[in-house]
Design an enzyme around this catalytic site. Structure first.
Site, PDB file in Angstrom:
ATOM      1  N   GLU A  13       0.777  -1.222  -0.059  1.00 56.60           N
ATOM      2  CA  GLU A  13       0.011  -0.111  -0.031  1.00 56.60           C
ATOM      3  C   GLU A  13       0.943   1.111  -0.076  1.00 56.60           C
ATOM      4  OE1 GLU A  13      -2.467  -3.299   0.822  1.00 56.60           O
ATOM      5  OE2 GLU A  13      -0.585  -2.664   1.861  1.00 56.60           O
ATOM      6  N   HIS A  53     -11.377  -6.415   8.097  1.00 58.59           N
ATOM      7  CA  HIS A  53     -12.071  -6.026   6.815  1.00 58.59           C
ATOM      8  C   HIS A  53     -13.527  -5.194   6.956  1.00 58.59           C
ATOM      9  CE1 HIS A  53      -9.340  -9.424   5.799  1.00 58.59           C
ATOM     10  NE2 HIS A  53      -9.413  -8.966   4.441  1.00 58.59           N
TER      11      HIS A  53
END
Length: 396
Positions: free
Chosen positions: A114, A184
């Site tokens: 990321e 998540h």
């Protein structure tokens, strides 16, 4: 094993309200069956597009995102889209078919980094290209936070406006999905609202998703666009096929009223059970947020309850509450209050109890009592910040 639902939902700070609700309990077997049956509770209310925007097509939210990216790639030869598994369509299928249509040089996969994705995206935008980077889950964006906080948000300022990365848009799915657990399901928008120099946008449905994403891509500042993943397939509307933009930084009053602010479903219940006229605002953008619309509405209703999925402490609701208290103090009939996620990691089997009070956990008589008590106490306010609203409209 008995699970005291009222206590679990409301915690120690609301023991008196929990006592009024009574001993609402389920045995472990019943709880397990109900947990599997109801998932995150909301009823999505579809909207109609402005007819002046032309031909429409039936799309869910992820297809609306795909359509916006398709429009961008078709109309801007400098535009690129990239991220983890993006060339394959992405885990939520938001980029399906784009690599085949526009080629592997414009729609491509990145390594699982990321920090690398955002760092590369900043450089690509500084070079003048339209850049759309995808972070696979909002929960994974934190390794890139240094790039965002110290590079993307400050590039224009530190160069005296000689350089900027304003053509950068970073997309990421956020929020509960029914089975995401702690890695998540997070809602990290509050972290980014603290950064001058960027914009933070969260859509409530497919029509909004396409128009706001295109607005972010065309905006002169770097934008962070958070997509409520629970809506990817569950929210369906007739979305204009051609490109269009919706204003960033402008809230929208979805339901007008004179008494209190509320979630959409609570508005209906309050109207039918209590005869209370409720107002509902979709923030759409939390940085910058539409102060004028919020203050005008609070001054009219005199009451405000702010709800969001992120943990209570330090959530964006705290900024809204402080701002409303500062600017609308003489018009308030009661203190501004917040209903939010707990200050814990996002749980798996207790997801429905972590989210702001799930109506499905209680019988109708208990729900009516909650609305009555809350109405007497402070009233209900705006849908859940931005998406935080219609993404979960049967969550109080």
């Amino acid at each position: 094993l008995k699970l005291p639902i009222a206590s679990l939902l409301l915690g120690g700070s609301c023991r008196s309200l929990a006592a009024r609700l009574g001993p609402v309990c389920l045995d472990a077997a019943s709880f397990s069956r109900r947990r599997l049956s109801f998932g995150p509770q909301f009823v999505y209310t579809p909207e109609s597009a402005d007819k002046s925007l032309g031909e429409t097509s039936r799309m869910n939210l992820f297809q609306a995102v795909t359509s916006a990216l398709d429009n961008t790639l078709a109309n801007d030869p400098s535009a690129v889209v990239f991220g983890e598994d993006v060339a394959f369509g992405g885990v939520f299928r938001c980029t399906v078919g784009l690599k085949d249509k526009y080629g592997k040089d414009r729609v491509f996969n990145t390594p699982l980094s990321e920090q690398g994705i955002v760092g590369f995206a900043i450089g690509h935008a500084v070079a003048g290209a339209t850049t759309v980077a995808e972070i696979q889950f909002g929960d994974y964006i934190f390794p890139a936070f240094d790039q965002i906080a110290n590079e993307a948000s400050k590039y224009r300022y530190r160069s005296g406006n000689h350089f900027n990365c304003g053509s950068l848009t970073v997309r990421a799915p956020i929020g509960a999905v029914g089975h995401g657990a702690l890695y998540h399901s997070q809602s990290p928008e509050g972290f980014f609202a603290h950064l001058p120099g960027i914009k933070v946008v969260i859509p409530r449905g497919p029509i909004q998703a396409k128009g706001l994403l295109l607005a972010c891509i065309n905006d002169p500042d770097p934008c962070f666009y958070f997509e409520p993943k629970i809506l990817y397939r569950s929210a369906v509307e007739d979305v204009p096929v051609n490109g269009y933009v919706l204003p960033i930084g402008k809230a929208e009053v979805l339901i007008e009223g004179s008494d209190v602010h509320v979630l959409r479903e609570v508005a209906r219940l309050a109207q039918s059970e209590l005869g209370v006229s409720c107002e509902l605002i979709d923030m759409r953008t939390i940085l910058p947020f539409d102060e004028e619309t919020v203050y005008a509405s609070v001054c009219k209703t005199g009451r405000c309850l702010i709800a969001h999925e992120a943990p209570l402490t330090g959530g964006f609701g705290a900024e809204l509450a402080a701002s409303v208290q500062e600017h609308c103090f003489l018009n308030l009939e009661a203190p501004v209050r917040r209903v939010a996620g707990h200050d814990t990691p996002f749980p798996h089997i207790f997801e429905n109890f972590y989210l702001p009070i799930s109506a499905a956990a209680w019988p109708p008589s208990k729900i009516s009592l909650v609305i009555e008590l809350a109405s007497n106490w402070t009233g209900w306010c705006s849908e859940r910040l931005v998406y935080l609203f219609s993404a979960s409209t049967s969550v109080l």
